[in-house]
Design a protein around this motif. Sequence first.
Motif, PDB file in Angstrom:
ATOM      1  N   ARG A 142       0.805  -1.219   0.000  1.00  0.00           N
ATOM      2  CA  ARG A 142       0.000   0.000   0.000  1.00  0.00           C
ATOM      3  C   ARG A 142       0.839   1.271   0.000  1.00  0.00           C
ATOM      4  O   ARG A 142       0.337   2.363  -0.235  1.00  0.00           O
ATOM      5  N   THR A 144       4.516   2.679   2.230  1.00  0.00           N
ATOM      6  CA  THR A 144       4.814   2.926   3.627  1.00  0.00           C
ATOM      7  C   THR A 144       6.216   3.484   3.777  1.00  0.00           C
ATOM      8  O   THR A 144       6.988   3.534   2.820  1.00  0.00           O
ATOM      9  N   SER A 275       5.817  15.216   9.045  1.00  0.00           N
ATOM     10  CA  SER A 275       4.745  14.232   9.205  1.00  0.00           C
ATOM     11  C   SER A 275       4.195  14.272  10.621  1.00  0.00           C
ATOM     12  O   SER A 275       2.973  14.262  10.843  1.00  0.00           O
ATOM     13  N   LYS A 286      -4.036   9.341   9.145  1.00  0.00           N
ATOM     14  CA  LYS A 286      -4.742   8.920   7.938  1.00  0.00           C
ATOM     15  C   LYS A 286      -4.932  10.101   6.987  1.00  0.00           C
ATOM     16  O   LYS A 286      -5.190  11.226   7.419  1.00  0.00           O
ATOM     17  N   ASP A 287      -4.803   9.855   5.698  1.00  0.00           N
ATOM     18  CA  ASP A 287      -4.982  10.834   4.619  1.00  0.00           C
ATOM     19  C   ASP A 287      -3.769  11.738   4.422  1.00  0.00           C
ATOM     20  O   ASP A 287      -3.780  12.598   3.543  1.00  0.00           O
ATOM     21  N   GLU A 289      -0.130  12.252   3.091  1.00  0.00           N
ATOM     22  CA  GLU A 289       0.735  11.596   2.113  1.00  0.00           C
ATOM     23  C   GLU A 289       1.982  12.434   1.862  1.00  0.00           C
ATOM     24  O   GLU A 289       2.093  13.587   2.310  1.00  0.00           O
ATOM     25  N   THR A 290       2.921  11.846   1.112  1.00  0.00           N
ATOM     26  CA  THR A 290       4.186  12.516   0.819  1.00  0.00           C
ATOM     27  C   THR A 290       3.971  13.865   0.146  1.00  0.00           C
ATOM     28  O   THR A 290       4.682  14.837   0.433  1.00  0.00           O
ATOM     29  N   HIS A 292       1.787  16.033   0.672  1.00  0.00           N
ATOM     30  CA  HIS A 292       1.447  17.064   1.660  1.00  0.00           C
ATOM     31  C   HIS A 292       2.695  17.529   2.410  1.00  0.00           C
ATOM     32  O   HIS A 292       2.811  18.710   2.758  1.00  0.00           O
TER      33      HIS A 292
END
Length: 456
Positions: A142, A144, A275, A286-287, A289-290, A292
Amino acid sequence: MYEKIRAYVREHGMLEEQDTVIAGISGGADSVCLLCVLLMLKREYGLRLFAIHVNHGLRGEEADADEAFVEELCRRENVPLDVVRVDVARLAREEGLSGEEAGRLARRRAFEEAASRHGAGKIALAHHRNDNAETVLLHLARGTGLRGLGGIRPVTGRYIRPLLAVSREEIEQFLAEKNRTYCMDSTNSEDTYTRNRIRNHIIPYMEEAVNTKVVDHVCETARQMSLLWDYMDRQRAQAAKEAVRFLPGKSGRALEIDGDAYRRTDPAVRPYLLSWALEQTCGRAKDLETVHLEQVDALFGRQVGRRSALPCGMTARRTYAGVQLQDADFEEPDGPGADRVRMRVLEASGIRGPLEASIPKTPYTKWFDYDIIKDSVIIRTYRPGDYITVSRSGGTKKLNRYFIDEKIPAGRRGQILLAADGNHIMWVIGYRQGCGYEVTAQTERILEITVEEPGM
């Protein structure tokens, strides 16, 4: 096998003498094995042991049969049992979650409530090495980072996983030797969930066509990645200590990342810092991502006032000092002196010496268990419905009554600053700290709130 688990428990400091432990028992082979092992460890550590069974309400008569099996097992072993029934399908609809996510949420809520009810410091789960390998492969597929590649951790706060030392095959052999029966969950053979497809098809294929020890090798890689993640997280924590300032407000969450300190941070650590900062502001990972992280990173090189929209209703804004992150509910603080309050999050693992002995004794700095906090911590003045926990046993008092008992003049009460988690008052600043958020040996993250001393 028991000796392997016993050594693993000691290696990771999972248990202490006289611990109270809640064990999650589904009735399957893994959880029956967990109960057997805990009963053996009970004699060595003098444990107080309780069991909890969560009926998800998804498998009808089969689920009821599992519940009856666990009730008989615990009765026979003289282990007190809590049975919790949850309509997981309904929970999934209400919370907008998948069935898997809703099931995990239901179990976690039930475990936490049972731990509070019985005063348990440990919650034991039955994850084993095959579960760990499945988790790593799922994360990898997925997408990670280091944390996800570390798989399932042996200890997470009060959660302990003694069976991570052994495989599913070892568990089944142990139960056969002990002549122990267990329940079979028919949904485990179905391919409805992604994890089941990995368990039923991908790992068996890899064992047959690539390497018979694939589970062992994946788990060893996960162990190494977990150690590497711990190191990077310590670097991130140090960077956050230097660069991040939590901003008080009437509502919502906000923080500011100092631009100079951010630029001094090693480029390899910056994504972890960003992060973490986004997660603190959003309240969840959750939601995020890289892309952001890249949005926020780019703001440090742009003009003051430039903004970027982020998930969860967050906004990133370039300021003179650096970049400010805030959620959609953030409002500037009210009350006199609110701008003199500073907040930061510390990792308990970075505190030298016994944690409880390190708690500041100054009246101007207080520590709170960050993971207990349910809402956003805000600095504000009194609101109707506010209450404070006044005893370690959980006794509470309405804040208005507290003001009266302390003989605080009515005209003064509306000016006193409060650190609040919703209507639960964590600290009546200048007076007393509530008992509901105390730092203990089980605390993982600490919220430090500091008020500038008078005259500063």
